[in-house]
Motif scaffolding. Structure first.
Motif, PDB file in Angstrom:
ATOM      1  N   TYR A  57       0.816  -1.209   0.000  1.00 43.48           N
ATOM      2  CA  TYR A  57       0.000   0.000   0.000  1.00 43.48           C
ATOM      3  C   TYR A  57       0.854   1.264   0.000  1.00 43.48           C
ATOM      4  CZ  TYR A  57      -3.867  -3.123   1.230  1.00 43.48           C
ATOM      5  OH  TYR A  57      -4.815  -4.114   1.227  1.00 43.48           O
ATOM      6  N   ASP A  58       2.080   1.164  -0.503  1.00 40.20           N
ATOM      7  CA  ASP A  58       3.024   2.278  -0.404  1.00 40.20           C
ATOM      8  C   ASP A  58       2.504   3.570  -1.036  1.00 40.20           C
ATOM      9  OD1 ASP A  58       3.345   1.112  -2.954  1.00 40.20           O
ATOM     10  OD2 ASP A  58       5.432   1.743  -3.085  1.00 40.20           O
ATOM     11  N   GLU A  59       1.728   3.478  -2.105  1.00 40.72           N
ATOM     12  CA  GLU A  59       1.225   4.695  -2.746  1.00 40.72           C
ATOM     13  C   GLU A  59       0.185   5.391  -1.874  1.00 40.72           C
ATOM     14  OE1 GLU A  59       0.026   4.111  -6.790  1.00 40.72           O
ATOM     15  OE2 GLU A  59       1.909   3.115  -7.299  1.00 40.72           O
ATOM     16  N   ASN A  64       7.356   2.915   1.367  1.00 40.92           N
ATOM     17  CA  ASN A  64       7.511   1.472   1.361  1.00 40.92           C
ATOM     18  C   ASN A  64       7.879   1.096   2.798  1.00 40.92           C
ATOM     19  OD1 ASN A  64       8.273  -1.158   1.096  1.00 40.92           O
ATOM     20  ND2 ASN A  64       9.739  -0.808  -0.550  1.00 40.92           N
ATOM     21  N   GLN A  93      -6.581   7.094   3.645  1.00 44.62           N
ATOM     22  CA  GLN A  93      -5.412   7.579   2.907  1.00 44.62           C
ATOM     23  C   GLN A  93      -4.513   8.446   3.792  1.00 44.62           C
ATOM     24  OE1 GLN A  93      -6.469   9.127  -0.957  1.00 44.62           O
ATOM     25  NE2 GLN A  93      -7.309   7.162  -1.571  1.00 44.62           N
ATOM     26  N   GLU A  95      -1.032   9.050   5.452  1.00 42.68           N
ATOM     27  CA  GLU A  95       0.374   8.691   5.295  1.00 42.68           C
ATOM     28  C   GLU A  95       0.940   8.328   6.658  1.00 42.68           C
ATOM     29  OE1 GLU A  95       2.786  11.366   3.054  1.00 42.68           O
ATOM     30  OE2 GLU A  95       1.395  11.391   1.369  1.00 42.68           O
TER      31      GLU A  95
END
Length: 189
Positions: A57-59, A64, A93, A95
């Motif tokens: 799910y890095d995006e 990463n 979403q 971060e």
């Protein structure tokens, strides 16, 4: 192309040994699962839980990254709470990185919050591990992986963090000699 699942798994074996248990969590059938691997004999009287699959799910989460959490109790709840908090971050979403806190654990496991008085997860750079543990190196030009450490905090600690920010919050924990691996500890605020 780097297989990050294998890369992280090998990294865990190098620094933590073999896992003693594994749980697989799914948010829904369309999304990749997140595994939580459990390790013992890393820190005295504690278990280490490590995610495997968050890096897919890095995006969404902005890096990463995979997450470790170390606890001296709540062994039956920790993996479940961690995976659900991460699925919440993915869904919203958010971060994930140093200086991120997710409150609302009572929506995941009310009995945990009642027993331990910890209602949020705080994410930071790993400490107490060897320095090399923080970065998961690739052998080619692909992006290196990174480890984060999560630990449980109280509602008042969460509010202090929101009001004062990452640096002051972490300084306060250090000044008060808080053991973040101790789930049942008294709140520092």
């Amino acid at each position: 192309m780097t297989n990050y699942g294998e890369l992280y798994y090998d990294h865990y074996n190098k620094y933590l040994g073999n896992s003693i248990d594994r749980e697989v969590f799914r948010n829904n059938e369309e999304m990749p699962s997140i595994q939580v691997l459990k390790y013992e004999n890393v820190f005295e009287e504690c278990l280490v839980y490590n995610t495997l699959g968050l890096s897919k799910y890095d995006e969404i989460v902005g890096d990463n990254v995979e997450v470790s959490i170390v606890v001296d109790g709540a062994f039956n709840s920790t993996g479940y709470i961690l995976a659900n908090a991460l699925f919440y971050c993915i869904g919203q979403q958010i971060e994930i990185g140093r200086g991120v806190a997710i409150s609302g654990i009572e929506n995941i496991d009310k009995k945990f919050v009642e027993k331990y008085s910890k209602s949020a997860l705080y994410f930071t750079d790993p400490f107490a591990f060897p320095e090399e543990y923080n970065t998961v190196r690739t052998e080619n030009n692909d992006r290196d992986g990174r480890m984060l450490l999560a630990f449980f905090i109280s509602q008042s600690e969460y509010e202090y963090f929101v009001e004062h920010g990452t640096e002051k919050f972490e300084d306060m924990l250090e000044e008060k000699d808080v053991d973040p691996f101790n789930v049942g500890r008294v709140s520092a605020v």
